[in-house]
Design a protein around this motif. Structure first.
Motif, PDB file in Angstrom:
ATOM      1  N   SER A  36       0.834  -1.205   0.000  1.00  0.00           N
ATOM      2  CA  SER A  36       0.000   0.000   0.000  1.00  0.00           C
ATOM      3  C   SER A  36       0.869   1.256   0.000  1.00  0.00           C
ATOM      4  O   SER A  36       1.793   1.385   0.795  1.00  0.00           O
ATOM      5  CB  SER A  36      -0.919   0.005   1.223  1.00  0.00           C
ATOM      6  OG  SER A  36      -1.795   1.105   1.204  1.00  0.00           O
ATOM      7  N   ASN A  40      -1.693   6.109  -3.339  1.00  0.00           N
ATOM      8  CA  ASN A  40      -2.870   5.339  -3.733  1.00  0.00           C
ATOM      9  C   ASN A  40      -3.971   5.458  -2.693  1.00  0.00           C
ATOM     10  O   ASN A  40      -5.162   5.539  -3.033  1.00  0.00           O
ATOM     11  CB  ASN A  40      -2.499   3.871  -3.956  1.00  0.00           C
ATOM     12  CG  ASN A  40      -1.565   3.686  -5.135  1.00  0.00           C
ATOM     13  OD1 ASN A  40      -1.567   4.477  -6.068  1.00  0.00           O
ATOM     14  ND2 ASN A  40      -0.757   2.648  -5.096  1.00  0.00           N
ATOM     15  N   THR A  44      -7.948   7.237  -3.410  1.00  0.00           N
ATOM     16  CA  THR A  44      -9.254   6.674  -3.042  1.00  0.00           C
ATOM     17  C   THR A  44      -9.924   7.517  -1.973  1.00  0.00           C
ATOM     18  O   THR A  44     -11.104   7.871  -2.076  1.00  0.00           O
ATOM     19  CB  THR A  44      -9.080   5.229  -2.537  1.00  0.00           C
ATOM     20  OG1 THR A  44      -8.507   4.436  -3.579  1.00  0.00           O
ATOM     21  CG2 THR A  44     -10.420   4.631  -2.130  1.00  0.00           C
ATOM     22  N   MET A  73     -14.077  -0.502  -8.799  1.00  0.00           N
ATOM     23  CA  MET A  73     -12.797  -0.942  -8.264  1.00  0.00           C
ATOM     24  C   MET A  73     -12.763  -2.463  -8.090  1.00  0.00           C
ATOM     25  O   MET A  73     -11.760  -3.117  -8.417  1.00  0.00           O
ATOM     26  CB  MET A  73     -12.519  -0.240  -6.934  1.00  0.00           C
ATOM     27  CG  MET A  73     -11.133  -0.517  -6.379  1.00  0.00           C
ATOM     28  SD  MET A  73     -10.747   0.453  -4.899  1.00  0.00           S
ATOM     29  CE  MET A  73     -10.557   2.082  -5.610  1.00  0.00           C
ATOM     30  N   ASN A  77     -10.376  -5.126 -10.455  1.00  0.00           N
ATOM     31  CA  ASN A  77      -9.423  -6.016  -9.803  1.00  0.00           C
ATOM     32  C   ASN A  77      -9.822  -7.485  -9.902  1.00  0.00           C
ATOM     33  O   ASN A  77      -9.192  -8.345  -9.274  1.00  0.00           O
ATOM     34  CB  ASN A  77      -9.248  -5.605  -8.340  1.00  0.00           C
ATOM     35  CG  ASN A  77      -8.370  -4.380  -8.190  1.00  0.00           C
ATOM     36  OD1 ASN A  77      -7.148  -4.482  -8.164  1.00  0.00           O
ATOM     37  ND2 ASN A  77      -8.990  -3.200  -8.119  1.00  0.00           N
ATOM     38  N   THR A 151     -10.308  -1.395   0.456  1.00  0.00           N
ATOM     39  CA  THR A 151      -9.978  -1.435  -0.975  1.00  0.00           C
ATOM     40  C   THR A 151      -8.516  -1.817  -1.186  1.00  0.00           C
ATOM     41  O   THR A 151      -8.178  -2.540  -2.129  1.00  0.00           O
ATOM     42  CB  THR A 151     -10.257  -0.092  -1.679  1.00  0.00           C
ATOM     43  OG1 THR A 151      -9.384   0.931  -1.183  1.00  0.00           O
ATOM     44  CG2 THR A 151     -11.708   0.335  -1.507  1.00  0.00           C
ATOM     45  N   GLU A 152      -7.634  -1.345  -0.319  1.00  0.00           N
ATOM     46  CA  GLU A 152      -6.215  -1.680  -0.433  1.00  0.00           C
ATOM     47  C   GLU A 152      -5.982  -3.163  -0.142  1.00  0.00           C
ATOM     48  O   GLU A 152      -5.223  -3.834  -0.852  1.00  0.00           O
ATOM     49  CB  GLU A 152      -5.390  -0.813   0.522  1.00  0.00           C
ATOM     50  CG  GLU A 152      -5.326   0.654   0.143  1.00  0.00           C
ATOM     51  CD  GLU A 152      -4.499   0.892  -1.107  1.00  0.00           C
ATOM     52  OE1 GLU A 152      -3.278   0.680  -1.068  1.00  0.00           O
ATOM     53  OE2 GLU A 152      -5.093   1.264  -2.143  1.00  0.00           O
ATOM     54  N   LYS A 155      -7.223  -5.179  -3.094  1.00  0.00           N
ATOM     55  CA  LYS A 155      -6.325  -5.162  -4.248  1.00  0.00           C
ATOM     56  C   LYS A 155      -5.157  -6.120  -4.049  1.00  0.00           C
ATOM     57  O   LYS A 155      -4.721  -6.785  -5.003  1.00  0.00           O
ATOM     58  CB  LYS A 155      -5.819  -3.730  -4.500  1.00  0.00           C
ATOM     59  CG  LYS A 155      -6.877  -2.808  -5.093  1.00  0.00           C
ATOM     60  CD  LYS A 155      -6.312  -1.453  -5.484  1.00  0.00           C
ATOM     61  CE  LYS A 155      -5.987  -0.587  -4.308  1.00  0.00           C
ATOM     62  NZ  LYS A 155      -5.557   0.786  -4.720  1.00  0.00           N
ATOM     63  N   TYR A 156      -4.669  -6.219  -2.844  1.00  0.00           N
ATOM     64  CA  TYR A 156      -3.559  -7.135  -2.570  1.00  0.00           C
ATOM     65  C   TYR A 156      -3.968  -8.582  -2.822  1.00  0.00           C
ATOM     66  O   TYR A 156      -3.284  -9.314  -3.560  1.00  0.00           O
ATOM     67  CB  TYR A 156      -3.079  -6.973  -1.130  1.00  0.00           C
ATOM     68  CG  TYR A 156      -2.018  -7.978  -0.743  1.00  0.00           C
ATOM     69  CD1 TYR A 156      -0.675  -7.737  -1.011  1.00  0.00           C
ATOM     70  CD2 TYR A 156      -2.367  -9.174  -0.121  1.00  0.00           C
ATOM     71  CE1 TYR A 156       0.298  -8.663  -0.674  1.00  0.00           C
ATOM     72  CE2 TYR A 156      -1.393 -10.112   0.231  1.00  0.00           C
ATOM     73  CZ  TYR A 156      -0.072  -9.849  -0.061  1.00  0.00           C
ATOM     74  OH  TYR A 156       0.882 -10.780   0.269  1.00  0.00           O
ATOM     75  N   GLN A 159      -4.533  -9.620  -6.357  1.00  0.00           N
ATOM     76  CA  GLN A 159      -3.295  -9.879  -7.092  1.00  0.00           C
ATOM     77  C   GLN A 159      -2.665 -11.210  -6.703  1.00  0.00           C
ATOM     78  O   GLN A 159      -2.237 -11.989  -7.558  1.00  0.00           O
ATOM     79  CB  GLN A 159      -2.290  -8.748  -6.856  1.00  0.00           C
ATOM     80  CG  GLN A 159      -2.629  -7.436  -7.533  1.00  0.00           C
ATOM     81  CD  GLN A 159      -1.529  -6.397  -7.348  1.00  0.00           C
ATOM     82  OE1 GLN A 159      -0.378  -6.733  -7.057  1.00  0.00           O
ATOM     83  NE2 GLN A 159      -1.871  -5.130  -7.509  1.00  0.00           N
TER      84      GLN A 159
END
Length: 322
Positions: A36, A40, A44, A73, A77, A151-152, A155-156, A159
Motif C-alpha cells: 500500500s 494510492n 481513493t 474498483m 481487480n 480497498t487496499e 487489491k492485494y 493480485q
C-alpha cells in the motif's frame, strides 16, 4: 573464494524482506510488506471524502457515486459479485440503499467452504449543521478511511490469489442509521448457512494515536483471542486495548457486532480513533486534508500479512473466549 562467498552472503541478506524482532525473549523473522502506497490511499480517500459525494448519506445521490466507484474498483481487480450483482439491497431501511459485496473463492479444496469477511461502512451522515459555511459531513475519518483500507487489502489479495478460505469484501451502508447494512447482511448470510470463520472490520483509521505501545486497538478485546493471535502472527504488538473501548461499548457500535450476534464467531473492529487524537467526529471538518495517508498505508501494510495468516490457518485458531 572466501571473498566471493562473503559478498554472496551479503547479497542474500540484502534481499531479505524480513526484520528481526524480540518478542517475549524469542527472536523471530517477520515479513515486511510494502504494498500500500500513501499516494494510492490518498487517491481513493480524497474521492470518497470529497464534497461531490455530499457526505454519503444512505439512500442519497452522493452515496450512489460512492457505490459506483467501489463497484468499479472491485470489477477492475477481478473480484466477482457475491450475489447476482455487487449490490445487496437493504431490507430494513426506508430509502433504497446497498451494501457492496465482492467475492473471492478460496484456493483450498476444503477450506474454501469457510468464509472470512473483511469490511467497513462507506456511508456517513450527509448534510449537517454548518460550521463556517460548510454543511457537508465529509466523513474522511468516519469512515472513508476504513473503506479505503478495505480497498487496499482487496487489491492485494486480488493480485496474490492466495486466500485458502473464501473472502467477502463488504462495504456497508446505513451504519450511521443503526448498523442497518450489517444487520441486514449478517441475517441474510446466516439464513444461507454460511460457515463464517471470522469477521474483521476497519473503522476510523485516518489519524495515528498519540502512543507508541500499539498501532491499533481492537474492540471486544477480551471476547476472543483475536488480538493475541494477531500479535503472534505479526511478531510484534500491533494490537492493544484502550479503556474507552469499554467505556463507550465500541464493540457494539460498529458493523462487527451483527455478525457476532448472528454467527457467534469472532467479529471485531480495529481503529485508531481514541477520542483524543481527532476533534471532528460527525463534524464538517472531518476532511481529507486532516488524514494521515502515510499512517493509513502503514496500517494496511502491517495488517496484510496478519490477515493472510489469519485466513490461511489450517484450522480455526481464532476463537471466542468462554
Amino acid at each position: 573464494m572466501k571473498i566471493f562467498l562473503f559478498l554472496a552472503a551479503l547479497l542474500v541478506l540484502s534481499c531479505k524482506t524480513t526484520q528481526v524482532v524480540n518478542d517475549t525473549n524469542e527472536t523471530r523473522a517477520v515479513s515486511t510488506i510494502n504494498f500500500s502506497k500513501p499516494e494510492n490511499v490518498a487517491k481513493t480517500l480524497s474521492f470518497l471524502a470529497s464534497d461531490a459525494l455530499e457526505g454519503r448519506d444512505s439512500g442519497s445521490e452522493g452515496i450512489e457515486k460512492a457505490s459506483v466507484f467501489l463497484e468499479k474498483m472491485l470489477k477492475e481487480n477481478g473480484v466477482k459479485p457475491y450475489f447476482k450483482t455487487y449490490r445487496d439491497t437493504l431490507s430494513n431501511f426506508s430509502k433504497t440503499s446497498y451494501n457492496i459485496v465482492g467475492y473471492m473463492e478460496g484456493t483450498d479444496s476444503k477450506l474454501k467452504d469457510e468464509f472470512v469477511i473483511i469490511g467497513a461502512h462507506y456511508d456517513h451522515i450527509g448534510k449537517i449543521a454548518a460550521v463556517n459555511g460548510d454543511d457537508i459531513g465529509n466523513g474522511a475519518n468516519d469512515n472513508a478511511s476504513g473503506t479505503t483500507a478495505v480497498t487496499e487489502v482487496m487489491k492485494y489479495f486480488a493480485q496474490k490469489k492466495n486466500n485458502k478460505r473464501s473472502l467477502l469484501f463488504v462495504f456497508f451502508s446505513a451504519e450511521e442509521k443503526g448498523l442497518l447494512g450489517s444487520k441486514h447482511l449478517a441475517k441474510k448470510l446466516k439464513d444461507q448457512n454460511m460457515d463464517l470463520y471470522f469477521m474483521f472490520n476497519f473503522e476510523m483509521i485516518g489519524v495515528k494515536m498519540n502512543r507508541d505501545d500499539m498501532l491499533l486497538y481492537l474492540t471486544g478485546f477480551g471476547r476472543s483471542n483475536m488480538a493475541q493471535k494477531m500479535n503472534d502472527y505479526a511478531g510484534e504488538k500491533l494490537i492493544g486495548y484502550i479503556p474507552v473501548e469499554t467505556q463507550y461499548q465500541l464493540f457494539r457500535a460498529s458493523d462487527n457486532y451483527p455478525f457476532f450476534n448472528e454467527f457467534e464467531v469472532p467479529a471485531q473492529t480495529v481503529s485508531t480513533f481514541d477520542f483524543e487524537n481527532f476533534d471532528f467526529y460527525h463534524k464538517p471538518d472531518d476532511e481529507f486534508e486532516l488524514m494521515d495517508t502515510v499512517h493509513m498505508a502503514n496500517v494496511v501494510n502491517k495488517m496484510i500479512p496478519v490477515l493472510e495468516k489469519m485466513m490461511n490457518a489450517s484450522f480455526k485458531e481464532i476463537q471466542l473466549k468462554k
